[in-house]
Design an enzyme around this catalytic site. Structure first.
Site, mmCIF file in Angstrom:
data_model
loop_
_atom_site.group_PDB
_atom_site.id
_atom_site.type_symbol
_atom_site.label_atom_id
_atom_site.label_comp_id
_atom_site.label_asym_id
_atom_site.label_seq_id
_atom_site.Cartn_x
_atom_site.Cartn_y
_atom_site.Cartn_z
ATOM 1 N N ASP A 178 0.812 -1.153 -0.003
ATOM 2 C CA ASP A 178 -0.017 -0.031 0.007
ATOM 3 C C ASP A 178 0.827 1.283 0.040
ATOM 4 O O ASP A 178 2.043 1.175 0.392
ATOM 5 C CB ASP A 178 -0.982 0.025 1.278
ATOM 6 C CG ASP A 178 -1.767 1.107 1.306
ATOM 7 O OD1 ASP A 178 -2.413 1.731 0.430
ATOM 8 O OD2 ASP A 178 -1.703 1.556 2.496
ATOM 9 N N ASP B 122 -0.281 4.893 0.999
ATOM 10 C CA ASP B 122 -0.423 5.920 1.956
ATOM 11 C C ASP B 122 -0.313 5.325 3.452
ATOM 12 O O ASP B 122 -1.030 4.460 3.623
ATOM 13 C CB ASP B 122 -1.635 6.732 1.801
ATOM 14 C CG ASP B 122 -1.794 7.450 0.596
ATOM 15 O OD1 ASP B 122 -0.750 7.868 0.069
ATOM 16 O OD2 ASP B 122 -2.983 7.094 0.129
ATOM 17 N N GLY C 242 -7.872 3.708 2.480
ATOM 18 C CA GLY C 242 -7.655 2.639 1.869
ATOM 19 C C GLY C 242 -8.799 2.421 0.623
ATOM 20 O O GLY C 242 -8.591 1.667 -0.373
ATOM 21 N N ARG D 230 -12.534 7.020 -3.436
ATOM 22 C CA ARG D 230 -12.859 8.251 -2.528
ATOM 23 C C ARG D 230 -14.443 8.008 -2.456
ATOM 24 O O ARG D 230 -15.151 8.443 -1.378
ATOM 25 C CB ARG D 230 -12.510 9.710 -3.709
ATOM 26 C CG ARG D 230 -11.046 10.106 -3.457
ATOM 27 C CD ARG D 230 -10.844 11.306 -3.672
ATOM 28 N NE ARG D 230 -11.262 11.477 -5.002
ATOM 29 C CZ ARG D 230 -10.594 11.544 -6.190
ATOM 30 N NH1 ARG D 230 -9.131 10.998 -5.927
ATOM 31 N NH2 ARG D 230 -11.062 11.599 -7.334
ATOM 32 N N SER E 154 -5.441 5.796 -4.569
ATOM 33 C CA SER E 154 -5.355 7.075 -5.277
ATOM 34 C C SER E 154 -4.920 7.093 -6.570
ATOM 35 O O SER E 154 -4.305 6.323 -7.205
ATOM 36 C CB SER E 154 -4.140 7.422 -4.229
ATOM 37 O OG SER E 154 -3.552 8.875 -4.991
ATOM 38 N N ASP F 84 -1.742 -0.651 6.176
ATOM 39 C CA ASP F 84 -1.911 0.023 7.383
ATOM 40 C C ASP F 84 -3.417 0.054 7.661
ATOM 41 O O ASP F 84 -3.970 0.797 8.618
ATOM 42 C CB ASP F 84 -1.139 1.491 7.436
ATOM 43 C CG ASP F 84 -1.741 2.344 6.614
ATOM 44 O OD1 ASP F 84 -1.869 3.455 7.122
ATOM 45 O OD2 ASP F 84 -2.082 2.300 5.502
#
Length: 247
Positions: free
Chosen positions: A17, A19, A63, A66, A141, A199
């Protein structure tokens, strides 16, 4: 002295991942979501507490694509918005418009604050590369490429599955494992041979439901037990904890 990775011997690929695992952009995303959500919450007839940039972000937004994040968080508050579409004006009361407002805020904050990679994560990825394992970034993203480039780590990865690829190939976002499975396919490995590094709780769910061989939870916000409950095989606070120094 060289670093040796501590992963199951069956691991041939590592799927990361972005971010919160590789870069410190999770806090920027959380701040952008708060600025996008709070004005809408303040307009509700029933009093609503503001968006919590830690608890609400981790549980409902982190995760996810949007628009999914908008729907999931607002559903937790009993609020429903029309989906709308990509052409909605910025002030429209739709999921797409709210997601677009968040994106604009995120880009502004990113320009103001820059991008920083976690040094211990970079150290680990370099050790993975030195060991000959395949490497991919998996992110919801649409700005993944720009973030990797700004952080100076784009060259460490062979494959990037991001929001642009997911939209193009109609891949379901996390917690569905579709994007991680696409990364494994692009690297030419089976899910059982790949380790997932996440995370976000939604990312944990994706790693576990996708049948991946090893799921690593990266605990940045004191949620180790939640990460384990969502399927982590091991939880670390830094990826360098998965390294052994070879004399």
């Amino acid at each position: 002295m060289p670093d040796r990775i501590s992963l199951p011997s069956t691991t041939t690929a590592c799927l990361f991942d972005l971010d919160g695992v590789l870069t410190r952009t999770a806090t920027v995303h959380a701040a952008a979501w708060k600025q996008a959500f709070d004005p809408l919450l303040a307009q509700e007839t029933e009093p609503q507490r503001p968006f919590d940039a830690v608890a609400d972000y981790d549980a409902y937004v982190d995760g996810r694509p949007r628009e999914d994040g908008v729907r999931t968080f607002l559903a937790s508050r009993g609020i429903t918005l029309a989906d709308g579409g990509p052409g909605d004006p910025p002030d429209a009361r739709t999921a797409y418009a709210l997601a677009a407002r968040k994106d604009a805020i995120f880009l502004r904050l990113l320009a103001e604050d820059g991008v920083h990679a976690y040094p211990e994560s970079v150290r680990f990825v370099r050790a993975v590369r030195a060991a000959g394992l395949h490497r991919a970034v998996v992110s919801s993203s649409v700005h993944c490429a720009q973030v990797l480039s700004a952080a100076g780590i784009a060259d460490l990865f062979e494959v990037r599955i991001d929001g642009i690829v997911a939209a193009r190939d109609h891949l379901a976002g996390k917690p569905h494992p579709g994007t991680y499975l696409a990364a494994a396919r692009a690297l030419g490995v089976q899910a059982a041979e790949a380790a997932v590094f996440e995370d976000a709780l939604a990312g944990m769910d994706a790693g576990r439901s996708g049948g991946f061989g090893y799921v690593v939870g990266v605990d940045r916000v004191d949620q180790a037990e939640a990460l384990r409950a969502h399927g982590a095989d091991v939880v670390v606070t830094e990826l360098s904890q998965l390294l052994e120094v070879v004399p």
